[in-house]
Design an enzyme around this catalytic site. Structure first.
Site, PDB file in Angstrom:
ATOM      1  N   LYS A   1       0.748  -1.085   0.005  1.00 15.50           N
ATOM      2  CA  LYS A   1      -0.063  -0.146   0.000  1.00 15.50           C
ATOM      3  C   LYS A   1       0.828   1.367   0.000  1.00 15.50           C
ATOM      4  O   LYS A   1       0.485   2.217  -0.630  1.00 15.50           O
ATOM      5  CB  LYS A   1      -0.942   0.148   1.414  1.00 15.50           C
ATOM      6  CG  LYS A   1      -1.802   1.207   1.377  1.00 15.50           C
ATOM      7  CD  LYS A   1      -2.520   1.509   0.287  1.00 15.50           C
ATOM      8  CE  LYS A   1      -3.396   2.944   0.359  1.00 15.50           C
ATOM      9  NZ  LYS A   1      -4.199   2.982   1.519  1.00 15.50           N
TER      10      LYS A   1
ATOM     11  N   LYS B   1       1.004  11.569   5.676  1.00 14.84           N
ATOM     12  CA  LYS B   1       1.366  10.382   6.419  1.00 14.84           C
ATOM     13  C   LYS B   1       1.928   9.284   5.825  1.00 14.84           C
ATOM     14  O   LYS B   1       2.871   8.560   6.159  1.00 14.84           O
ATOM     15  CB  LYS B   1       0.072   9.971   7.528  1.00 14.84           C
ATOM     16  CG  LYS B   1       0.315   9.073   8.312  1.00 14.84           C
ATOM     17  CD  LYS B   1      -0.292   7.838   7.750  1.00 14.84           C
ATOM     18  CE  LYS B   1      -1.554   7.920   7.450  1.00 14.84           C
ATOM     19  NZ  LYS B   1      -2.276   6.618   7.161  1.00 14.84           N
TER      20      LYS B   1
END
Length: 305
Positions: A173, A242
């Protein structure tokens, strides 16, 4: 492997639509979130509103979480009043993007109590969460993945089993989101330059999308949300920052230099520092538009007034 109600913790931009899909599919849910506004539509559809993660884990054998940060995932899974203290839970599925290191930490902690763990970060954005057209990148025991496949297929239509080791799904991911962020920022720079030079933005996108420069930003996000100036339905800038930060931290730990990644992280850090962290990621182009004194919109042909 799981019977009875399913637990779902974290009902934000992604978690909320995923939980609603489970409810609409007839699943009995126990939900938990820190915000009453996020819980209201779930309760209206029959979900049980849990006091805390332990309450969820006392009621549900399978618990899914969709949370914004690694720290939030740790607290929900292993912290005080967390899932680890529950008596019914036997399967934990993390749909968040937390990085491989946190995935391994949580898998080890829950594993000590015999709880099976899958990290299953998702890709496809808010629209994909609403329509059930997400990609899921799953790692953990394959037998557990197959046991919960029918539930995951309500959430996404592209399920990929990455491997048995905890954290592999997270690594996949992070690589994907690094590319997504880079595509978005590079497309924004190219579009601002082209419009500043006199090109029509729609013509630009038509050419790019028929040529070698096309990517997910030019094919979907920019026609839908930039040229129209709606800037909707993409993840928040602070969350993209992030994800890229986690990607570079993992790359550094692996000894893999990411030169372009450092530039992308720096730009995202700048954007967040300017107070746009809660804006959608597709709105990052506004910073470049301001610097160039141009607007990339359907009527843009030169300097903005």
């Amino acid at each position: 492997m799981t019977t009875g109600p399913v637990g779902f913790i974290g009902l934000g931009d992604m978690g909320g639509p995923m939980a609603l899909r489970l409810l609409d599919a007839g699943k009995e849910l126990a939900v938990c979130d820190t915000r009453d506004a996020a819980l209201t539509p779930m309760v209206a559809k029959g979900a049980y509103c849990a006091e805390n993660p332990t309450d969820v884990a006392n009621r549900c054998e399978m618990v899914l979480v969709s949370l914004p940060t690694p720290d939030a995932v740790y607290e929900v899974a292993l912290g005080q009043s967390g899932l680890l203290e529950g008596t019914a839970i036997n399967t934990y599925v993390d749909l968040s993007t937390t990085g491989a290191m946190m995935a391994k930490t949580v898998a080890a902690g829950l594993g000590e109590k015999g709880i099976a763990v899958l990290d299953s970060p998702v890709s496809g954005g808010i629209l994909g969460a609403e329509s059930g057209k997400l990609s899921l990148m799953v790692s953990g025991p394959e037998v557990v993945f197959e046991a919960v496949r029918s539930i995951l297929e309500i959430i996404g239509n592209n399920l990929f089993y990455i491997g048995a080791e905890p954290g592999l799904g997270q690594t996949m991911k992070l690589a994907n989101n690094f590319l997504s962020a880079t595509n978005n920022i590079a497309a924004a720079e190219a579009m601002v330059m082209g419009v500043k030079g006199g090109l029509d933005p729609t013509v630009m996108l038509n050419v790019i999308n028929a040529s070698s420069g096309r990517n997910s930003a030019t094919m979907d996000k920019f026609p839908r949300a930039v040229v129209t100036r709606t800037f909707e339905k993409t993840m928040k800038q602070k969350l993209l920052y992030k994800d890229v930060r986690l990607c570079l931290e993992e790359a550094e730990a692996l000894g893999c230099p990411m030169w372009l990644g450092s530039a992308v992280r720096q730009f995202l850090a700048y954007a967040v520092s300017q107070g746009t962290g809660d804006d959608t990621s597709v709105a990052l182009i506004k910073h470049m538009e301001r610097w160039a004194d141009i607007e990339v919109g359907s009527a843009a042909t030169g300097d903005k007034d």
